[in-house]
Motif scaffolding. Structure first.
Motif, mmCIF file in Angstrom:
data_model
loop_
_atom_site.group_PDB
_atom_site.id
_atom_site.type_symbol
_atom_site.label_atom_id
_atom_site.label_comp_id
_atom_site.label_asym_id
_atom_site.label_seq_id
_atom_site.Cartn_x
_atom_site.Cartn_y
_atom_site.Cartn_z
ATOM 1 N N ARG A 233 57.585 23.493 27.389
ATOM 2 C CA ARG A 233 56.186 23.534 26.931
ATOM 3 C C ARG A 233 55.428 22.280 27.324
ATOM 4 N N SER A 234 56.110 21.163 27.370
ATOM 5 C CA SER A 234 55.419 19.891 27.568
ATOM 6 C C SER A 234 55.280 19.479 29.023
ATOM 7 N N SER A 235 56.181 19.941 29.885
ATOM 8 C CA SER A 235 56.168 19.438 31.258
ATOM 9 C C SER A 235 55.738 20.461 32.298
ATOM 10 N N THR A 236 55.744 21.738 31.945
ATOM 11 C CA THR A 236 55.412 22.747 32.959
ATOM 12 C C THR A 236 54.141 23.513 32.636
ATOM 13 N N THR A 237 53.504 23.246 31.542
ATOM 14 C CA THR A 237 52.266 23.951 31.201
ATOM 15 C C THR A 237 51.262 22.958 30.665
ATOM 16 N N GLY A 238 50.043 23.400 30.519
ATOM 17 C CA GLY A 238 49.016 22.572 29.910
ATOM 18 C C GLY A 238 48.785 22.904 28.462
ATOM 19 N N GLU A 239 49.704 23.682 27.878
ATOM 20 C CA GLU A 239 49.508 24.112 26.495
ATOM 21 C C GLU A 239 49.647 22.961 25.515
ATOM 22 N N GLN A 240 50.542 22.024 25.819
ATOM 23 C CA GLN A 240 50.812 20.931 24.900
ATOM 24 C C GLN A 240 50.646 19.603 25.625
ATOM 25 N N GLN A 241 50.428 18.560 24.845
ATOM 26 C CA GLN A 241 50.373 17.223 25.387
ATOM 27 C C GLN A 241 51.789 16.756 25.715
ATOM 28 N N PRO A 242 51.921 15.779 26.629
ATOM 29 C CA PRO A 242 53.255 15.255 26.941
ATOM 30 C C PRO A 242 53.983 14.671 25.737
ATOM 31 N N SER A 243 53.273 14.443 24.623
ATOM 32 C CA SER A 243 53.946 13.926 23.425
ATOM 33 C C SER A 243 55.019 14.895 22.932
ATOM 34 N N PRO A 272 62.797 21.302 34.561
ATOM 35 C CA PRO A 272 61.372 21.345 34.188
ATOM 36 C C PRO A 272 60.673 20.002 34.361
ATOM 37 N N LEU A 273 61.387 18.912 34.076
ATOM 38 C CA LEU A 273 60.774 17.593 34.249
ATOM 39 C C LEU A 273 60.503 17.304 35.720
ATOM 40 N N LEU A 274 61.424 17.712 36.575
ATOM 41 C CA LEU A 274 61.227 17.483 38.005
ATOM 42 C C LEU A 274 60.054 18.294 38.535
ATOM 43 N N LEU A 275 59.918 19.531 38.057
ATOM 44 C CA LEU A 275 58.808 20.373 38.511
ATOM 45 C C LEU A 275 57.469 19.886 37.972
ATOM 46 N N GLY A 276 57.489 19.288 36.811
ATOM 47 C CA GLY A 276 56.234 18.811 36.217
ATOM 48 C C GLY A 276 56.030 17.327 36.364
ATOM 49 N N TRP A 277 56.592 16.753 37.419
ATOM 50 C CA TRP A 277 56.554 15.287 37.558
ATOM 51 C C TRP A 277 55.127 14.752 37.704
ATOM 52 N N ARG A 278 54.231 15.549 38.289
ATOM 53 C CA ARG A 278 52.861 15.060 38.465
ATOM 54 C C ARG A 278 52.192 14.787 37.126
ATOM 55 N N ALA A 279 52.411 15.681 36.152
ATOM 56 C CA ALA A 279 51.791 15.486 34.834
ATOM 57 C C ALA A 279 52.403 14.308 34.100
ATOM 58 N N LEU A 280 53.647 13.972 34.447
ATOM 59 C CA LEU A 280 54.331 12.884 33.754
ATOM 60 C C LEU A 280 54.222 11.561 34.488
ATOM 61 N N ALA A 281 53.680 11.587 35.704
ATOM 62 C CA ALA A 281 53.609 10.365 36.501
ATOM 63 C C ALA A 281 52.415 9.488 36.133
ATOM 64 N N THR A 282 51.582 9.947 35.225
ATOM 65 C CA THR A 282 50.444 9.152 34.790
ATOM 66 C C THR A 282 50.900 8.055 33.833
ATOM 67 N N LYS A 283 50.019 7.132 33.538
ATOM 68 C CA LYS A 283 50.347 6.036 32.620
ATOM 69 C C LYS A 283 50.687 6.575 31.245
ATOM 70 N N ASP A 284 49.896 7.543 30.772
ATOM 71 C CA ASP A 284 50.158 8.133 29.457
ATOM 72 C C ASP A 284 51.453 8.941 29.474
ATOM 73 N N LEU A 290 59.130 7.302 28.204
ATOM 74 C CA LEU A 290 59.909 6.182 27.671
ATOM 75 C C LEU A 290 60.167 6.350 26.177
ATOM 76 N N ARG A 291 59.175 6.810 25.448
ATOM 77 C CA ARG A 291 59.372 7.060 24.016
ATOM 78 C C ARG A 291 60.419 8.144 23.798
ATOM 79 N N ALA A 292 60.353 9.176 24.638
ATOM 80 C CA ALA A 292 61.319 10.266 24.514
ATOM 81 C C ALA A 292 62.734 9.769 24.804
#
Length: 725
Positions: A233-243, A272-284, A290-292
């Motif tokens: 839900r967090s890394s492959t869609t825009g439904e939820q924030q990366p939190s 899923p993290l590898l496929l959604g790396w663009r959304a996770l590559a931001t500063k936020d 890192l928190r995870a």
């Protein structure tokens, strides 16, 4: 426990500054339950585990968020009331509720399965009775493995005993079933497809295997699938924030704390993290990553860190050839069974040769691996369902990695969950390809469920023919234990007799669940004790082994080991009671004491070490005494300890009486009391014994060889030993 888990999860997510409203009750319950189990894993090191402390600990988070919980309870009640009976009228609903009720009912059966009686029910019972877990690898080689599931079972056991622990297990199965629904909806399916997927999972024989006994895969799978769900839900869609990565990492951390096999799933779960790396590559996004990672390590590393501190091996006893812990031989601990690996005909072999993948018979993994696998692979491709394709890729990669190490069906129970979700999605979307395909898919799912129900008990040999609902009659429960698992009745008797909670030796199957002391297993669970027992060449040697282990009570099964070994056990023990093929026996007196405290108990060399009063005569290997002319010896003692006194004597002139006598003295050599027991003697030498407890103030004991009359008695042996507690 459920309310406290929800409350605790709410507090934890608030502390992590994650908007609680984003997350459903199920996720908060899993997070909170993991926190509670982790707390128990730490408290188990100390004797603080009591019903009152558990109840107070569970109530504290409930009290803190009571208004929030009350609001959610009110909303739930209003939703049920407003439904006005409209739900649950479809055939799939009726079947789903009926099968769920069957899983629930089996929770009230007495536990009879190997893993639970050996470890997973033993640990909660030990914590409840001894108020801590000893983490002693010399007695339980698996004492340091990740056991979050057992700690959650311990909470249930502390609150309501064995059935409550088994209810916690079934509750986790229902949580996993709810996660199937969430996955189907996330894939793009509908409620009807989700219900069929849930029914498919609950009717799978492997699911019944997990729910009917205290295997920890139910807890582990709940956290593993929950963690994957949040990664998706967090890394492959825009439904939820990366939190959402944080809650996913917490759940995967709890999965690692429940079962080390989690590490074999993590590579595939990283897709899923590898496929959604663009959304996770931001500063936020990096901040949340890192928190995870920190959350994963904080909760997942606890059992591995404890194992490292105690043994020097974080995964003790596994991979000890690399870590070389002194507590285990420098070899890799491994199960030589279930090494079939991955082959092209794996689905066929799993279904029709299930015994090669589980202690089971044909059909144990469920017939969906044959009937539905082709459809669940083809239909998502025809529908161009990328999410379903991703889930298939994660499942396939996980299967290959897991079976590379151990081709064991219980280790792929999470994949059964993913399989059910994909099948439910395919059923929901089959209509897009035409009504014929939809009907064919529904028919295939229905046939699969029917076959699964026909082979429902394939993986649970002990429960296949039990009258389930009869167990609610107390007398029937006792009958079931007596007929199916008599060793558990033997354990109950041992608990009633074992006031000092001394270790109990199991010359039987290692079914020590419920034992209110340590169990000494004669198998690989206790390598040290097992090797000493196997090295005992005669009854005397075996008696010394039990004496050194301070094991007064033993449980012996009629089919244990070889007839010669059983004869050794029977030669050094006396029978107390028998339950079917299991008997409770007690170690004979001559083995139930420590080393001899009397110097020269056989009066050799003119009674060296003894003080002979006037009139007492030493004969070389005996001493002739009367009531007025005894022989004695002064021995240091400890007040309050139990001692064993034995005398062998005969009368010289005529039948008379001799006596066993021990006088107790305090630190000032002042007389406290006397332990005296006369006995009749004849011309034939006979041995007599007494078990005595030293007074609390006693520091010395005067041990006598004496007659009870003026007639002479010839004493050939006097023993005084400290009996172990």
């Amino acid at each position: 426990m459920g309310a406290s888990s929800i409350a605790c999860g709410t507090l934890v997510l608030r502390a992590l500054r994650i908007e609680v409203g984003q997350f459903d009750v199920l996720s908060r319950m899993l997070v909170g339950g993991g926190i509670l189990g982790s707390v128990v894993s730490l408290s188990a090191h100390f004797p603080v585990n009591y019903f009152s402390t558990y109840l107070l600990g569970l109530l504290i988070p409930v009290a803190i968020v009571r208004r929030h919980l009350w609001g959610e309870l009110r909303d739930c009640a209003n939703a049920l009331w407003s439904s006005n009976g409209r739900t649950g009228q479809e055939p799939v609903d009726v079947l789903l509720h009926a099968v769920a009720l069957a899983h629930f009912a089996f929770a009230f059966l007495p536990e009879v399965m190997f893993d639970a009686l050996t470890l997973h029910l033993l640990v909660p019972g030990h914590v409840a009775s001894m108020h801590q877990w000893n983490f002693d690898t010399s007695r339980y080689v698996l004492a340091l493995i990740p056991m979050l599931g057992d700690w959650l079972f311990a909470i249930g056991y502390m609150l309501g005993g064995e059935s409550a622990a088994r209810l916690v297990n079934v509750a986790c199965i229902f949580i996993v079933t709810s996660l199937v629904r969430e996955l189907v909806l996330w894939l793009g399916g509908d409620e009807k497809g989700a219900k069929w997927a849930m029914l498919l999972l609950l009717t799978t024989p492997l699911t019944f295997t997990e729910s009917s006994s205290l295997f920890v895969e139910s807890v582990w799978t709940a956290y593993l699938i929950g963690g994957l769900f949040w990664l998706l839900r967090s890394s492959t869609t825009g439904e939820q924030q990366p939190s959402g990565l944080v809650i996913g990492a917490l759940m995967l951390g709890f999965a690692a704390a429940a079962k080390a096999q989690t590490l074999t799933y993590l590579p595939a779960f990283s897709l899923p993290l590898l496929l959604g790396w663009r959304a996770l590559a931001t500063k936020d996004g990096l901040k949340h990553v890192l928190r995870a990672a920190a959350c994963f390590l904080a909760v997942g590393a606890i059992p591995y860190w404890v194992a490292y501190l105690i043994s020097g091996n974080p995964v003790f006893p596994f991979f000890n050839a690399a870590f070389k812990s002194p507590l285990f031989p420098p070899v890799n601990f491994d199960n030589p069974l279930f090494k079939a690996g991955v082959t092209w005909d794996l689905p066929f072999r799993m279904v029709f040769s299930s015994d090669k993948y589980l202690e089971a018979t044909m059909g144990a993994p469920g017939f969906q691996w044959l009937l539905l696998l082709p459809l669940t692979i083809v239909l998502p491709g025809l529908l161009k369902a990328k999410r379903a394709g991703l889930l298939l890729a994660v499942g396939a990669a996980s299967l290959v990695v897991v079976f590379h190490f151990q081709s064991y069906l219980r280790y792929i129970f999470p994949l059964t969950v993913l399989f059910a979700a994909i099948a439910g999605f395919a059923l929901a979307k089959a209509g897009v390809l035409g009504p014929l395909i939809q009907r064919g898919m529904l028919l295939t799912v229905g046939v699969t469920i029917l076959l699964n129900l026909m082979f429902f008990g394939a993986g649970v040999w002990a429960y296949r023919d039990l009258p389930v609902f009869e167990v609610f009659r107390p007398t029937q429960r006792e009958t079931l234990l007596r007929e199916r698992m008599p060793i558990r009745r033997a354990v109950e008797l041992v608990n009633a007799m074992n006031d000092e909670r001394a270790p109990v030796a199991f010359f039987a199957q290692p079914f020590a669940a419920g034992l209110k002391s340590d169990a000494l297993y004669v198998n690989w669970h206790n390598q040290e004790f097992n090797s000493r027992v196997m090295a005992a060449a005669d009854p005397a040697s075996l008696g010394k082994v039990l004496s050194d282990a301070r094991s007064r009570l033993v449980i012996l099964e009629a089919n244990w080991s070889t007839p010669e070994r059983r004869d050794q056990v029977m030669a050094i023990t006396d029978p107390i009671a028998e339950f079917g093929g299991a008997s409770v026996r007690i170690l004979k007196d001559e083995f139930r004491s420590s080393r001899e405290l009397v110097q020269n108990p056989g009066f050799l060399l003119s009674a060296r070490g003894w003080t002979l009063t006037k009139g007492a005569v030493a004969l070389g290997n005996s001493v002739v005494v009367t009531v007025d002319s005894p022989a004695f010896q002064i021995i240091p003692v400890t007040g309050g300890r139990r001692y064993f006194n034995a005398v062998r004597a005969r009368c010289v002139d005529q039948p008379a009486r001799a006596r066993m006598q021990v006088n107790w003295l305090d630190a000032d050599s002042q007389f406290i009391s006397s332990s005296l027991q006369p006995f009749a003697c004849s011309e034939q030498s006979s041995e007599h014994r007494q078990r005595i407890v030293a007074p609390e103030r006693a520091t010395m004991a005067v041990v006598f060889a004496a007659s009870d009359t003026r007639s002479q008695a010839e004493v050939g042996f006097v023993s005084f030993r400290l009996e172990w507690d």
